[in-house]
Design an enzyme around this catalytic site. Structure first.
Site, PDB file in Angstrom:
ATOM      1  N   THR A 153      39.443  42.165  40.745  1.00 43.96           N
ATOM      2  CA  THR A 153      38.500  41.870  39.959  1.00 43.96           C
ATOM      3  C   THR A 153      38.696  40.608  38.751  1.00 43.96           C
ATOM      4  OG1 THR A 153      38.344  44.296  39.897  1.00 43.96           O
ATOM      5  CG2 THR A 153      37.486  43.082  38.057  1.00 43.96           C
ATOM      6  N   ARG A 209      34.467  51.121  40.990  1.00 45.45           N
ATOM      7  CA  ARG A 209      34.277  50.826  42.425  1.00 45.45           C
ATOM      8  C   ARG A 209      33.983  52.288  43.160  1.00 45.45           C
ATOM      9  NH1 ARG A 209      39.922  47.775  43.371  1.00 45.45           N
ATOM     10  NH2 ARG A 209      39.155  47.837  45.682  1.00 45.45           N
ATOM     11  N   LEU A 233      43.489  44.872  34.758  1.00 45.14           N
ATOM     12  CA  LEU A 233      42.209  44.658  35.753  1.00 45.14           C
ATOM     13  C   LEU A 233      42.963  44.746  37.214  1.00 45.14           C
ATOM     14  CD1 LEU A 233      40.322  41.451  34.268  1.00 45.14           C
ATOM     15  CD2 LEU A 233      39.565  43.950  34.305  1.00 45.14           C
ATOM     16  N   ASP A 234      42.033  45.215  38.035  1.00 48.88           N
ATOM     17  CA  ASP A 234      42.561  45.135  39.630  1.00 48.88           C
ATOM     18  C   ASP A 234      42.644  43.930  39.850  1.00 48.88           C
ATOM     19  OD1 ASP A 234      42.117  48.005  39.527  1.00 48.88           O
ATOM     20  OD2 ASP A 234      40.335  48.028  40.492  1.00 48.88           O
ATOM     21  N   ARG A 235      43.644  43.654  40.839  1.00 44.52           N
ATOM     22  CA  ARG A 235      43.921  42.384  41.552  1.00 44.52           C
ATOM     23  C   ARG A 235      42.665  41.573  41.891  1.00 44.52           C
ATOM     24  NH1 ARG A 235      47.822  41.187  46.649  1.00 44.52           N
ATOM     25  NH2 ARG A 235      49.244  42.395  45.422  1.00 44.52           N
TER      26      ARG A 235
END
Length: 318
Positions: A147, A246, A143-145
């Site tokens: 998110t 995104r 997961l993105d930082r």
């Protein structure tokens, strides 16, 4: 005086759980605290052998291989975890499911999944501090930082392989909730724009739409709630490209609230005035087949209070 702490030669017999793993990756996890450079040096010099023979870092382990590891003195420096005890303690509360095969955790926003990129301490390091007896803890996906939400971590090599196969076969379903700018049309149910990573002169990496050279990408969307100037949507990424949701929101004119890379300045300012301090993108649920029991599982992660509070302050659209 006898030095009882003198390092000893170690022999390790590989079992089926670790079969197929590269020896350098296996040693990095097994010899905790030994720098990567030292592991490569020991392999090169023959200080680490497999079945009495020298081996290369890319060698893939086979069941019943016997590893001989020459004495290594590792500095017993304090783990950087001590300064992060509050982070570690908080993570315990975020565990949504755990058994002897895997952990599903509600990852906090702002926490990288791995140390690096200017951070020495990420989620996986915190989990290892939380579960020091776990033989392995490896991310099944990322997961993105910024998110938050459902993140699966494997505790056994066989579980990792099984779940990776499910991801390849697209039998894992991940649903995200996002708050976006403007009124998202209920008819807009699918976005399939090619995506390509692009490095800016500043060194920052962004993802751009490129239907010629980009990678094929698809996200499916459903409106959950219309607000006066925003929409809460559910996103289901069919493919798993970097920053996919995104960028797919941005390209349709509905950037996600407080997105530092792809956001809209005025909309973000309005959201910040309502107390939103983070990207409003949350991995709300994940569905997969359990690697051992073969039962279909759906695990849900609640929105953190700050996101709930933001939604309550928005005026629902008629």
């Amino acid at each position: 005086m006898n030095d009882t702490t003198k390092p000893q030669v170690r022999f390790i017999t590989v079992d089926s759980e670790d079969e197929g793993q590269r020896i350098d990756n296996y040693l990095l996890k097994t010899l905790k605290g030994v720098p990567k450079s030292m592991i490569y040096r020991l392999l090169r010099k023959g200080e680490i052998r497999v079945n009495k023979k020298r081996t290369k870092p890319e060698y893939k382990l086979v069941n019943e291989d016997i590893l001989r590891i020459a004495p290594i003195r590792v500095s017993e420096e304090a783990d950087p975890v001590s300064t992060q005890l509050n982070v570690v303690a908080n993570l315990e509360k975020q565990i949504l499911f755990e058994d002897d095969r895997l952990i599903v955790i509600n990852k906090p926003s702002g926490m990288a999944v791995h140390g690096g990129s200017g951070m020495s301490f990420g989620l996986i390091e915190a989990l290892r501090a939380l579960r020091p007896d776990a033989r392995m803890l490896e991310l099944v996906h990322r997961l993105d930082r910024d998110t938050s939400g459902c993140l699966v971590v494997a505790k056994k090599r066989s579980a990792l392989r099984n779940l990776h196969e499910q991801l390849r076969n697209k039998t894992v379903q991940k649903f995200y909730h996002a708050l976006v700018k403007g009124r998202w049309s209920a008819k807009l149910t699918k976005v399939s724009e090619g995506l390509r990573k692009n490095d800016l002169k500043s060194g920052e990496r962004v993802v751009i739409v490129d239907n010629v050279n980009g990678k094929e990408s698809e996200t499916r969307f459903k409106v959950l709630q219309h607000f006066q100037d925003a929409t809460l949507i559910r996103a289901f990424p069919v493919t798993g490209r970097t920053h996919q949701i995104r960028v797919h929101c941005q390209v349709k004119g509905h950037p996600i609230a407080c997105d530092s890379k792809y956001g809209h300045t005025d909309f973000d300012a309005h959201m910040k005035s309502l107390g939103l301090k983070r990207l409003f993108l949350h991995a709300a649920s994940i569905e997969f087949t359990h690697p051992l029991t073969e039962q279909r599982m759906k695990i849900e992660a609640p929105l953190e209070p700050s996101l709930e509070k933001c939604l309550k302050q928005l005026t629902k659209a008629k």
